[in-house]
Design an enzyme around this catalytic site. Sequence first.
Site, short mmCIF file in Angstrom:
data_model
loop_
_atom_site.label_atom_id
_atom_site.label_comp_id
_atom_site.label_asym_id
_atom_site.label_seq_id
_atom_site.Cartn_x
_atom_site.Cartn_y
_atom_site.Cartn_z
N ARG A 186 0.84 -1.20 0.00
CA ARG A 186 0.00 0.00 0.00
C ARG A 186 0.88 1.25 0.00
NH1 ARG A 186 -3.26 -3.83 2.37
NH2 ARG A 186 -4.98 -4.29 0.93
N ASP A 215 0.27 -6.98 -3.24
CA ASP A 215 -1.16 -6.69 -3.02
C ASP A 215 -1.66 -5.96 -4.26
OD1 ASP A 215 -3.73 -6.03 -1.70
OD2 ASP A 215 -2.68 -6.65 0.11
N HIS A 290 -6.30 -10.03 -3.84
CA HIS A 290 -5.29 -9.00 -3.60
C HIS A 290 -4.14 -9.13 -4.60
CE1 HIS A 290 -7.02 -7.16 -0.02
NE2 HIS A 290 -7.33 -8.37 0.41
N ASP A 354 -6.76 -14.22 1.85
CA ASP A 354 -7.87 -13.45 2.44
C ASP A 354 -8.68 -12.71 1.38
OD1 ASP A 354 -5.47 -11.94 2.07
OD2 ASP A 354 -6.37 -10.28 3.16
N GLU A 355 -9.92 -12.48 1.72
CA GLU A 355 -10.79 -11.51 1.05
C GLU A 355 -10.86 -11.69 -0.48
OE1 GLU A 355 -10.64 -7.77 4.06
OE2 GLU A 355 -8.90 -7.96 2.76
N TRP A 421 -7.15 -13.83 11.94
CA TRP A 421 -7.27 -12.37 12.01
C TRP A 421 -8.70 -11.90 12.25
CZ3 TRP A 421 -9.56 -8.87 8.38
CH2 TRP A 421 -10.08 -9.47 7.23
N ASP A 448 -2.83 -0.62 12.52
CA ASP A 448 -3.27 0.51 11.68
C ASP A 448 -4.49 1.19 12.32
OD1 ASP A 448 -4.71 -1.88 11.14
OD2 ASP A 448 -5.28 -1.22 9.12
N GLU A 497 -2.31 1.51 4.20
CA GLU A 497 -3.11 2.38 3.33
C GLU A 497 -2.98 3.84 3.77
OE1 GLU A 497 -4.14 -0.45 4.64
OE2 GLU A 497 -5.54 -1.53 3.32
C1 ACM Z 1 -6.57 -8.93 6.37
O1 ACM Z 1 -6.59 -8.00 7.19
N1 ACM Z 1 -7.27 -8.86 5.24
C2 ACM Z 1 -5.79 -10.13 6.61
#
Ligand code: ACM
Length: 560
Positions: A186, A215, A290, A354-355, A421, A448, A497
């Site tokens: 980021r 990412d 990502h 993730d995500e 997480w 963060d 970020e």
């Molecule tokens: C994460 O915070 N997406 C691992």
Amino acid sequence: MVRAIAVAFAACSVLIAGCRPAYESARIIATGADIIPRPVRVESSQGTFRLQATTPVIVQAGAEGADSVGRYFIRTLAAAGGMELSLVTRTAVADTDNAVILSLEGSLRTGFGDEGYILSVTPRQAKISAAAPAGLFYGIQTLRQLLPPDAFSSVPLQGVLWSVPCVRIEDVPRFPWRGMHLDVSRHFFGKAFIKEYLDLMAMHKLNVFHWHLTDDNGWRLEIKRYPRLTSIGAWRVDREQDNWQKRQSQQPGEKAAYGGYYTQDDVREILAYAKERYITVVPEIEMPGHSVAALSAYPEYSCTGGPFTVLPGGYWPNVDIYCAGNEGTFTFLEGILTEVTDLFPSPYVHIGGDEADKANWKKCPKCQDRIKGEGLKNEEELQSYFIRRIEIILNARGKRLIGWDEILQGGLPPNATVMSWQGMGGGIAAAKAGHDVVMTPTSTCYFDYYQAKSGEPEAPGGFLPLDSVYRFEPVPDDISPGQRPHILGTQANLWTEYVPTASHAEYMVLPRMCALAEVAWTMPELKDFDDFLSRLEKQYSRFDRMGVNYRGRTVRSTRP
Ligand code: ACM
Ligand code: ZN
């Protein structure tokens, strides 16, 4: 090979767990030493030992690793005090006056493992005994904190009395995994800051650096087989003046010139630096989500074929992920992972996981063919198929796969370690199924997040004050004693970020890293937040000498 690694880590956790009973009843006789993380046992006595230019650092001849710990100590003191002690090797190191002695004693392995140590300071000498060089290194970190804060000065100081109070310290870490993560996608952070981050970790006896190298917003690692990953994937259009969530994507004719990457030589330099500090560097290569930076360079491995540009900010949800139906995707990732595993000695490779938004997988003929061909139920099982194939690649190269807790979706690969997480639930499920776990829930480990309710630099949200980090207990009550060794430890994460500069990154991790160190190293019965706060005052003095930014007592500007 994988089994050997698993056994090595399990042995490590069992060994450390095995140390605990001896200390559970230990009484702190006196502290008198502002050491973070708090050691198991500190016994103060009268007098001081004084380090002078003539004081040798003595190590046993042929004791592998001890000499490099000695040289490390000599260098830190020379940098702060302009005083260059000499390293002397002896066949017997025992009773030498006016010396710092680093003694490797295999008999200490029972009770102290490889990372524990005994530090004994008398008016005549400072002696560190440990079963392995890592223990000597942690003994040196404690010795540095017993010196005046000037020992941490980033410029050589004149006229400092380098005296150490007489003390006997016995110490051993609670967990084998004591981690800090840094997102360099980021925002890119250069080599100098990575080394500083490693120095901060070493000072806090943290031993795993989780390097989030890829990412949507930048690919940061040179891969020789796929040069476009860095010639294209490392650069984005500069929208730094705009809010992260509201950044316009790259427009036709605009140049992508904001970013950077590490060459493989840069990585080797960082790895050598980390090794000297007993830090394992775990690289993270994100997949299947990502991955927009990689797909900007190689769009053929997406479901749609692109084109894409490296994202200058946050776009949500992000449907452009690797195509799981395209065989070429796995060849591409195997090529990348071959270079990654050749480069990084870490037993673990983090593959993200993730995500990953599966919207394109639902529409993609190749992904749907894969689901049918493999007899999978749905896109979640397709993700599990994807991660299993990656695990086979890594295991064949002698590495273990670790991923964010979404790798539980559709079934966990057989040898995987889970980084929990989204709370502790993923970690609990994985430990119950016999998998190793690193606990890093957002609620206590996301650095963060805001540190206070007001007056803080902009963050993505969340609220994580120092005491919440400090009070974190990584071992949940609802797993059995037999499953507890699966909790390898804990780690904090710095997503960047909203963190564009090194100084801002320092501000976000300090002093929360100090609290994390105590969660990861100190036995829970010895934790005490008020006592920690009083020791933190000295830590702030050390940070002042180092010239690093920290939140501390008052809010400071984080902009350069
Ligand atoms: C994460 O915070 N997406 C691992
Ligand atoms: Zn697809």
